[in-house]
Design a protein around this motif. Structure first.
Motif, PDB file in Angstrom:
ATOM      1  N   ARG A  64      -8.905   0.079   1.946  1.00  0.00           N
ATOM      2  CA  ARG A  64      -9.554  -1.098   1.339  1.00  0.00           C
ATOM      3  C   ARG A  64     -10.894  -1.397   1.992  1.00  0.00           C
ATOM      4  O   ARG A  64     -11.798  -1.921   1.350  1.00  0.00           O
ATOM      5  CB  ARG A  64      -8.630  -2.310   1.455  1.00  0.00           C
ATOM      6  CG  ARG A  64      -7.412  -2.229   0.528  1.00  0.00           C
ATOM      7  CD  ARG A  64      -6.550  -3.455   0.638  1.00  0.00           C
ATOM      8  NE  ARG A  64      -5.545  -3.491  -0.415  1.00  0.00           N
ATOM      9  CZ  ARG A  64      -4.247  -3.638  -0.214  1.00  0.00           C
ATOM     10  NH1 ARG A  64      -3.784  -3.780   1.035  1.00  0.00           N
ATOM     11  NH2 ARG A  64      -3.405  -3.654  -1.221  1.00  0.00           N
ATOM     12  N   ASP A 112       2.406   0.037  -4.032  1.00  0.00           N
ATOM     13  CA  ASP A 112       2.320  -0.576  -5.353  1.00  0.00           C
ATOM     14  C   ASP A 112       1.495  -1.842  -5.203  1.00  0.00           C
ATOM     15  O   ASP A 112       2.000  -2.882  -4.803  1.00  0.00           O
ATOM     16  CB  ASP A 112       3.724  -0.879  -5.887  1.00  0.00           C
ATOM     17  CG  ASP A 112       3.697  -1.503  -7.276  1.00  0.00           C
ATOM     18  OD1 ASP A 112       2.630  -1.457  -7.921  1.00  0.00           O
ATOM     19  OD2 ASP A 112       4.726  -2.059  -7.703  1.00  0.00           O
ATOM     20  N   ALA A 113       0.205  -1.745  -5.487  1.00  0.00           N
ATOM     21  CA  ALA A 113      -0.708  -2.882  -5.338  1.00  0.00           C
ATOM     22  C   ALA A 113      -1.747  -2.811  -6.446  1.00  0.00           C
ATOM     23  O   ALA A 113      -2.164  -1.713  -6.841  1.00  0.00           O
ATOM     24  CB  ALA A 113      -1.384  -2.846  -3.965  1.00  0.00           C
ATOM     25  N   PRO A 114      -2.200  -3.965  -6.959  1.00  0.00           N
ATOM     26  CA  PRO A 114      -3.114  -3.963  -8.111  1.00  0.00           C
ATOM     27  C   PRO A 114      -4.483  -3.347  -7.817  1.00  0.00           C
ATOM     28  O   PRO A 114      -5.159  -2.889  -8.747  1.00  0.00           O
ATOM     29  CB  PRO A 114      -3.247  -5.452  -8.467  1.00  0.00           C
ATOM     30  CG  PRO A 114      -2.831  -6.190  -7.233  1.00  0.00           C
ATOM     31  CD  PRO A 114      -1.819  -5.331  -6.556  1.00  0.00           C
ATOM     32  N   ASP A 115      -4.888  -3.325  -6.558  1.00  0.00           N
ATOM     33  CA  ASP A 115      -6.211  -2.781  -6.240  1.00  0.00           C
ATOM     34  C   ASP A 115      -6.166  -1.301  -5.857  1.00  0.00           C
ATOM     35  O   ASP A 115      -7.188  -0.724  -5.510  1.00  0.00           O
ATOM     36  CB  ASP A 115      -6.855  -3.582  -5.103  1.00  0.00           C
ATOM     37  CG  ASP A 115      -6.039  -3.556  -3.822  1.00  0.00           C
ATOM     38  OD1 ASP A 115      -4.805  -3.382  -3.907  1.00  0.00           O
ATOM     39  OD2 ASP A 115      -6.633  -3.718  -2.741  1.00  0.00           O
ATOM     40  N   ASP A 148      -8.689   1.572  -6.408  1.00  0.00           N
ATOM     41  CA  ASP A 148      -8.929   1.551  -7.852  1.00  0.00           C
ATOM     42  C   ASP A 148     -10.394   1.190  -8.136  1.00  0.00           C
ATOM     43  O   ASP A 148     -10.953   0.263  -7.541  1.00  0.00           O
ATOM     44  CB  ASP A 148      -8.011   0.517  -8.507  1.00  0.00           C
ATOM     45  CG  ASP A 148      -8.032   0.615 -10.020  1.00  0.00           C
ATOM     46  OD1 ASP A 148      -8.437   1.672 -10.549  1.00  0.00           O
ATOM     47  OD2 ASP A 148      -7.636  -0.362 -10.688  1.00  0.00           O
TER      48      ASP A 148
END
Length: 320
Positions: A162, A176-179, A295
């Motif tokens: 990140r 499992d993470a939205p970004d 992402d």
């Protein structure tokens, strides 16, 4: 005697920072023009060398002097010479421009399709065999691609992903993470590792519930394997009694060999004396291995190529 006070307002530290930043934004586009004129000592020649209109160059130099409040050039027609202030300024400007040039060359080199760089993170347990084998196979077709390799536990690698320190990472469990984008690549069986003089050492298989009364040695909280260990024990109907917590799987094997507990671990690269590794029949004791990336983060050509390579290894990522 009365003291004279400056008519300029005092600036707070934050105001100084804003002032310096604004000044830098104003000056930056004109620094290369200044350096070009200083080298040529002639506005027309500098404009020809730099490929810009002479009027644009002249206006840029005038605006630079106005913004600084300092005369940088003594003028005689189209010929110019640096003032003492200009010579001082040129030294710092050339150093700054050289640093920018080095930075540009560095990022361009890292993005080179043939010889660029990939920042790749992976779990400690994959460092002795899996990752070296992957990189060797990849470099068979891409021999000049360079790697920055980072070993760490899963959560720390996700933080570095990140932060932009990593392009890709191999981790477990698959996040499992939205970004993030994550793809499952393989799974690895976990074994119950016991000392070779343990009461269970003569067995080949075991249900995890049979180890409910044992003392466990595990990785510290935050490690993916620790979470998997806790979840499997819970599924088997007990909470493990933990005596020691470590940061590396082979250290845990050493603790088991010393008789300090049992552990759920992936298979070692090289068999270790002093321990016996039992197949766990229930619950199904595996950990999923996946690759993750940020992402929406654009890939350089080397990163995209290595990502394709990793995804092509689905189902046979790990050594036999």
């Amino acid at each position: 005697m009365a003291h004279q006070h400056s008519s300029q307002p005092r600036l707070s530290p934050s105001s100084y920072e804003e002032y310096a930043r604004d000044t830098a934004l104003l000056l930056a586009p004109r620094l290369a023009y200044f350096a070009g004129v200083a080298r040529q000592e002639h506005v027309t020649r500098a404009a020809q060398v730099m490929g810009v209109p002479q009027s644009t160059l002249s206006r840029a130099i005038v605006r630079l002097e106005e913004d600084l409040g300092v005369t940088l050039f003594a003028r005689k027609g189209r010929t110019v010479s640096l003032t003492p202030a200009g010579r001082t300024f040129l030294t710092s400007v050339e150093r700054a421009l050289a640093e920018v040039e080095r930075a540009a060359e560095s990022v361009q080199a890292d993005a080179d399709p043939e010889a660029g760089k990939v920042a790749f993170g992976f779990l400690h347990t994959m460092g002795s065999e899996t990752v070296p084998g992957l990189i060797r196979a990849f470099r068979a077709d891409h021999p000049r691609i360079r790697f920055t390799l980072v070993q760490n536990y899963g959560e720390a690698m996700i933080e570095r992903l990140r932060a932009g320190d990593l392009d890709l990472c191999l981790t477990s469990p698959v996040p499992d993470a939205p970004d993030l984008v994550a793809r499952r690549l393989d799974e690895q069986r976990l074994r119950l590792v016991v000392p070779d003089d343990h009461r269970l050492a003569g067995r080949k298989r075991i249900r995890l519930a049979e180890a409910a009364d044992e003392t466990f040695v595990t990785l510290e909280p935050g490690y993916g394997l620790r979470r998997i260990t806790d979840d499997l024990c819970a599924e088997a109907g007990f909470t493990p009694r933990v005596a020691f917590e470590g940061e590396e799987a082979e250290t845990l094997r050493g603790l088991v060999a010393a008789g300090l507990g049992v552990a759920l671990l992936p298979p070692p690269a090289v068999a270790r004396p002093g321990v016996v590794e039992l197949t766990v029949t229930a619950p199904r004791a595996v950990r999923e291995i996946g690759v993750a990336w940020l992402d929406g983060h654009p890939d350089t050509a080397p990163v995209a190529e290595f990502k394709r390579f990793l995804l092509s290894r689905r189902g046979h990522l790990l050594p036999d």
